[in-house]
Design a protein around this motif. Structure first.
Motif, PDB file in Angstrom:
ATOM      1  N   ASN A 106      42.128   2.775  -9.868  1.00 36.34           N
ATOM      2  CA  ASN A 106      41.353   3.680 -10.734  1.00 36.34           C
ATOM      3  C   ASN A 106      40.633   2.857 -11.010  1.00 36.34           C
ATOM      4  O   ASN A 106      39.595   3.094 -11.979  1.00 36.34           O
ATOM      5  N   THR A 107      40.529   1.709 -11.459  1.00 34.09           N
ATOM      6  CA  THR A 107      39.092   0.199 -11.692  1.00 34.09           C
ATOM      7  C   THR A 107      38.306  -0.041 -10.601  1.00 34.09           C
ATOM      8  O   THR A 107      39.208  -0.289  -9.617  1.00 34.09           O
ATOM      9  N   TRP A 108      37.162  -0.266 -10.812  1.00 35.78           N
ATOM     10  CA  TRP A 108      35.905  -0.452 -10.196  1.00 35.78           C
ATOM     11  C   TRP A 108      37.077  -2.234 -10.012  1.00 35.78           C
ATOM     12  O   TRP A 108      36.246  -3.265 -11.482  1.00 35.78           O
ATOM     13  N   VAL A 109      36.432  -3.103  -8.701  1.00 36.90           N
ATOM     14  CA  VAL A 109      36.894  -4.624  -8.559  1.00 36.90           C
ATOM     15  C   VAL A 109      35.644  -4.429  -6.967  1.00 36.90           C
ATOM     16  O   VAL A 109      35.540  -3.851  -6.767  1.00 36.90           O
ATOM     17  N   HIS A 110      35.482  -6.463  -7.722  1.00 42.36           N
ATOM     18  CA  HIS A 110      34.360  -6.466  -6.323  1.00 42.36           C
ATOM     19  C   HIS A 110      35.240  -7.221  -5.514  1.00 42.36           C
ATOM     20  O   HIS A 110      36.034  -8.274  -6.339  1.00 42.36           O
ATOM     21  N   TYR A 136      38.463 -19.755   4.933  1.00 40.59           N
ATOM     22  CA  TYR A 136      38.353 -18.990   4.906  1.00 40.59           C
ATOM     23  C   TYR A 136      38.759 -18.829   2.950  1.00 40.59           C
ATOM     24  O   TYR A 136      39.354 -19.098   2.840  1.00 40.59           O
ATOM     25  N   LEU A 137      37.542 -18.065   2.329  1.00 34.56           N
ATOM     26  CA  LEU A 137      37.432 -17.966   0.436  1.00 34.56           C
ATOM     27  C   LEU A 137      37.673 -16.505   0.326  1.00 34.56           C
ATOM     28  O   LEU A 137      37.073 -15.799   0.764  1.00 34.56           O
ATOM     29  N   PHE A 138      38.536 -16.240  -0.400  1.00 36.60           N
ATOM     30  CA  PHE A 138      38.722 -15.064  -0.955  1.00 36.60           C
ATOM     31  C   PHE A 138      38.757 -14.881  -2.474  1.00 36.60           C
ATOM     32  O   PHE A 138      38.466 -15.600  -3.294  1.00 36.60           O
ATOM     33  N   TYR A 139      37.161 -13.835  -2.560  1.00 44.01           N
ATOM     34  CA  TYR A 139      37.209 -13.613  -4.202  1.00 44.01           C
ATOM     35  C   TYR A 139      37.647 -12.690  -4.682  1.00 44.01           C
ATOM     36  O   TYR A 139      37.396 -11.589  -4.049  1.00 44.01           O
ATOM     37  N   GLU A 140      36.943 -11.959  -6.430  1.00 40.71           N
ATOM     38  CA  GLU A 140      37.370 -10.938  -6.492  1.00 40.71           C
ATOM     39  C   GLU A 140      37.147 -11.225  -8.035  1.00 40.71           C
ATOM     40  O   GLU A 140      37.067 -11.740  -8.756  1.00 40.71           O
ATOM     41  N   ASN A 141      35.802 -10.078  -7.990  1.00 40.45           N
ATOM     42  CA  ASN A 141      35.443 -10.237  -9.441  1.00 40.45           C
ATOM     43  C   ASN A 141      33.837 -11.090  -9.069  1.00 40.45           C
ATOM     44  O   ASN A 141      34.136 -11.768 -10.522  1.00 40.45           O
ATOM     45  N   GLY A 142      33.785 -11.794  -8.242  1.00 39.12           N
ATOM     46  CA  GLY A 142      33.347 -13.264  -8.370  1.00 39.12           C
ATOM     47  C   GLY A 142      33.748 -15.153  -8.714  1.00 39.12           C
ATOM     48  O   GLY A 142      33.035 -15.425  -8.879  1.00 39.12           O
ATOM     49  N   LYS A 143      35.080 -14.184  -8.771  1.00 42.39           N
ATOM     50  CA  LYS A 143      36.057 -15.935  -8.896  1.00 42.39           C
ATOM     51  C   LYS A 143      36.562 -16.010  -7.354  1.00 42.39           C
ATOM     52  O   LYS A 143      37.330 -14.686  -7.170  1.00 42.39           O
ATOM     53  N   LEU A 190      26.453 -10.908  -7.927  1.00 40.88           N
ATOM     54  CA  LEU A 190      26.786  -9.406  -7.152  1.00 40.88           C
ATOM     55  C   LEU A 190      27.639  -8.302  -7.879  1.00 40.88           C
ATOM     56  O   LEU A 190      27.972  -7.644  -7.978  1.00 40.88           O
ATOM     57  N   ALA A 191      28.704  -9.973  -8.286  1.00 42.11           N
ATOM     58  CA  ALA A 191      29.636  -9.209  -8.675  1.00 42.11           C
ATOM     59  C   ALA A 191      29.350  -8.705 -10.334  1.00 42.11           C
ATOM     60  O   ALA A 191      30.244  -7.685 -11.338  1.00 42.11           O
ATOM     61  N   GLN A 192      28.940  -8.898 -10.710  1.00 41.11           N
ATOM     62  CA  GLN A 192      28.270  -8.968 -12.448  1.00 41.11           C
ATOM     63  C   GLN A 192      27.567  -8.165 -12.152  1.00 41.11           C
ATOM     64  O   GLN A 192      26.873  -7.128 -13.403  1.00 41.11           O
ATOM     65  N   SER A 193      26.377  -7.171 -11.451  1.00 43.15           N
ATOM     66  CA  SER A 193      25.798  -6.598 -11.211  1.00 43.15           C
ATOM     67  C   SER A 193      26.342  -5.187 -11.084  1.00 43.15           C
ATOM     68  O   SER A 193      27.454  -4.909  -9.782  1.00 43.15           O
ATOM     69  N   ASN A 194      25.796  -3.284 -11.232  1.00 43.23           N
ATOM     70  CA  ASN A 194      26.346  -2.477 -11.681  1.00 43.23           C
ATOM     71  C   ASN A 194      25.536  -1.706  -9.950  1.00 43.23           C
ATOM     72  O   ASN A 194      26.014  -0.468  -9.669  1.00 43.23           O
ATOM     73  N   ASP A 195      24.625  -2.622  -9.642  1.00 44.84           N
ATOM     74  CA  ASP A 195      23.575  -1.655  -8.988  1.00 44.84           C
ATOM     75  C   ASP A 195      23.530  -3.003  -7.822  1.00 44.84           C
ATOM     76  O   ASP A 195      21.760  -3.760  -8.084  1.00 44.84           O
ATOM     77  N   THR A 196      24.289  -3.717  -7.115  1.00 42.63           N
ATOM     78  CA  THR A 196      23.896  -4.486  -5.830  1.00 42.63           C
ATOM     79  C   THR A 196      22.288  -4.544  -5.075  1.00 42.63           C
ATOM     80  O   THR A 196      22.329  -5.562  -4.808  1.00 42.63           O
TER      81      THR A 196
END
Length: 464
Positions: free
Chosen positions: A350-354, A365-372, A451-457
């Motif tokens: 129940n947590t937002w993740v980018h 292939y490169l895989f990202y979570e929360n911009g990292k 993108l991950a640092q914004s709440n409104d992309t």
């Protein structure tokens, strides 16, 4: 962001969406389907039939003005092709935008004797391709003479033109502006497809050109119609049992039914970009304790149309899942039965993740979570998964997990990865998504981080 646009989507080869520059089709020019986006039609011109469109009046591109001309093209043959050619009655020069197999050109010609006064061109030697979609843009700054050429959203060269000429009336000349034919020489006909041809009387920002060329589809879920596409191609999605949730002045798409899904389909990637792509979206999952061993939440699947077979035959390229027991991300590439476990990821309940995924041609292939960056995998087989300009479908949600389900929907083939490749005990996805974007290029880590640092992309997409 245009002054005039010929989308060719209205079933009429001549129609400008402003209604001011409706032209006339010559020698049987027609529109055909599909266009680049897979949603509409595109102009088909056959040089053997000398087909082109004549516009009713000049666009006045040579009358001391800045401009940007953009278009989607699919070219055939190896001769010089005219995209757009514009003359007017108030000065003695014409401007023609051309493409060859190796160059993008702007020619400034004398109307009276067809002499080329100036020319600016850049090489396409490492970019162009035959019989594949590509996006081109030409921008001219009247104040500086700077003329910038863009290919697939990237600047590939800057030249300088001087179009400040003495005003000279041409009373015995008819104004001539053509799509697909040189208005000065009546030669160099276009051969192939032209789509979304636009003119703006200003220098378009480079970030906007990149956005228009490489943002395939983007969904913000801010409108009442959740299937509305927000991106430049306006690709309309299809969905089932998903709902718009409004909270804290922001909307998202909620999946709370056993057969919820959201799907965008029909688009293609660019051979001229080596089929590179990126996926970006926000995800909030409701994760429950698994009832079975080897369980995984079905999150996303990417499929492609199988060339040469019926229009409803698709193959699975890649799928994304979340392991319920340890709450980590996993990816499956069935083309060579490759499973990637991103063990250093963590999807909070129940947590937002980018989430971000990028394919870098030909093999990474490169895989990202929360911009990292959380995982990078290189395999020479990746380059063989996508080829031949197929049409794609991307689906979020595991609506159909059992191939024995009766009364399959008409789009079942486009989202069959989980049902027909049950390598895990897949479970339905419950939760939310927001700001889903599919790009036809590889985003870098800095872009994913932004993108991950914004709440409104939505306010950032055009800046990337």
């Amino acid at each position: 962001m245009v002054d005039y646009l010929w989308s060719f989507d209205c079933g009429d080869t001549r129609e400008d969406l402003t209604g001011l520059y409706n032209g006339t089709a010559v020698n049987g020019a027609v529109t055909i389907s599909p266009d680049y986006s897979g949603q509409g039609k595109t102009l088909y011109l056959d040089r053997k039939q000398n087909q082109y469109i004549i516009l009713p009046r000049s666009l006045n591109l040579t009358l001391n003005t800045s401009f940007t001309v953009t278009s989607w093209l699919l070219i055939a043959g190896y001769m010089t092709k005219t995209i757009l050619s514009d003359c007017n009655s108030f000065n003695p020069i014409c401007i023609t935008f051309l493409i060859t197999e190796t160059t993008m050109n702007i020619d400034i010609s004398n109307w009276d004797n067809a002499t080329i006064i100036q020319t600016a061109f850049v090489s396409l030697q490492n970019y162009g391709c035959q019989a594949c979609w590509m996006h081109v843009a030409f921008s001219f700054n009247h104040q500086t003479g700077s003329t910038i050429f863009y290919f697939n959203g990237m600047q590939i060269g800057e030249k300088y033109l001087n179009m400040t000429v003495a005003t000279l009336s041409q009373p015995n000349k008819a104004k001539a502006t053509y799509i697909g034919l040189n208005a000065v020489t009546n030669a160099q006909p276009f051969y192939g497809l032209i789509d979304q041809l636009s003119v703006l009387y200003a220098v378009k920002n480079a970030s906007v050109i990149l956005y228009e060329a490489t943002t395939v589809c983007h969904y913000t879920f801010d409108r009442e119609d959740i299937n509305d596409g927000w991106g430049p191609n306006n690709i309309r999605a299809r969905s089932q049992h998903v709902y718009r949730l409004w909270s804290n002045n922001k909307s998202s798409l909620i999946f709370n039914d056993s057969d919820s899904y959201f799907q965008s389909t029909g688009f293609t990637l660019m051979d001229s970009n080596d089929y590179e792509y990126s996926i970006s979206f926000w995800l909030r999952l409701v994760i429950q304790k698994p009832e079975k061993a080897n369980s995984a939440i079905a999150v996303l699947q990417l499929t492609s149309l199988i060339a040469g077979l019926s229009t409803d035959s698709y193959t699975c390229i890649m799928s994304m899942h979340v392991y319920e027991d340890n709450q980590t991300l996993g990816y499956f590439f069935p083309g060579f039965f490759k499973i990637i476990d991103a063990n250093n990821s963590f999807i909070g309940n129940n947590t937002w993740v980018h989430i971000g995924v990028a394919f870098e041609s030909p093999d990474t292939y490169l895989f990202y979570e929360n911009g990292k960056l959380i995982y990078k995998d290189t395999n020479q087989r990746y380059g063989s998964i996508i080829s031949g300009d197929p049409r794609f479908s991307v689906t979020i949600g595991g609506a159909y997990l059992d191939d024995s389900t009766p009364n399959k929907p008409v789009n079942f083939e486009q989202m069959k990865c989980f049902a027909r490749l049950p390598i895990f005990n897949y479970t339905k996805m419950y939760g939310e998504i927001d700001d889903f974007t599919f790009y036809s290029r590889k985003l870098n880590e800095s872009e994913f981080s932004t993108l991950a640092q914004s709440n409104d992309t939505k306010n950032l997409i055009e800046q990337l």
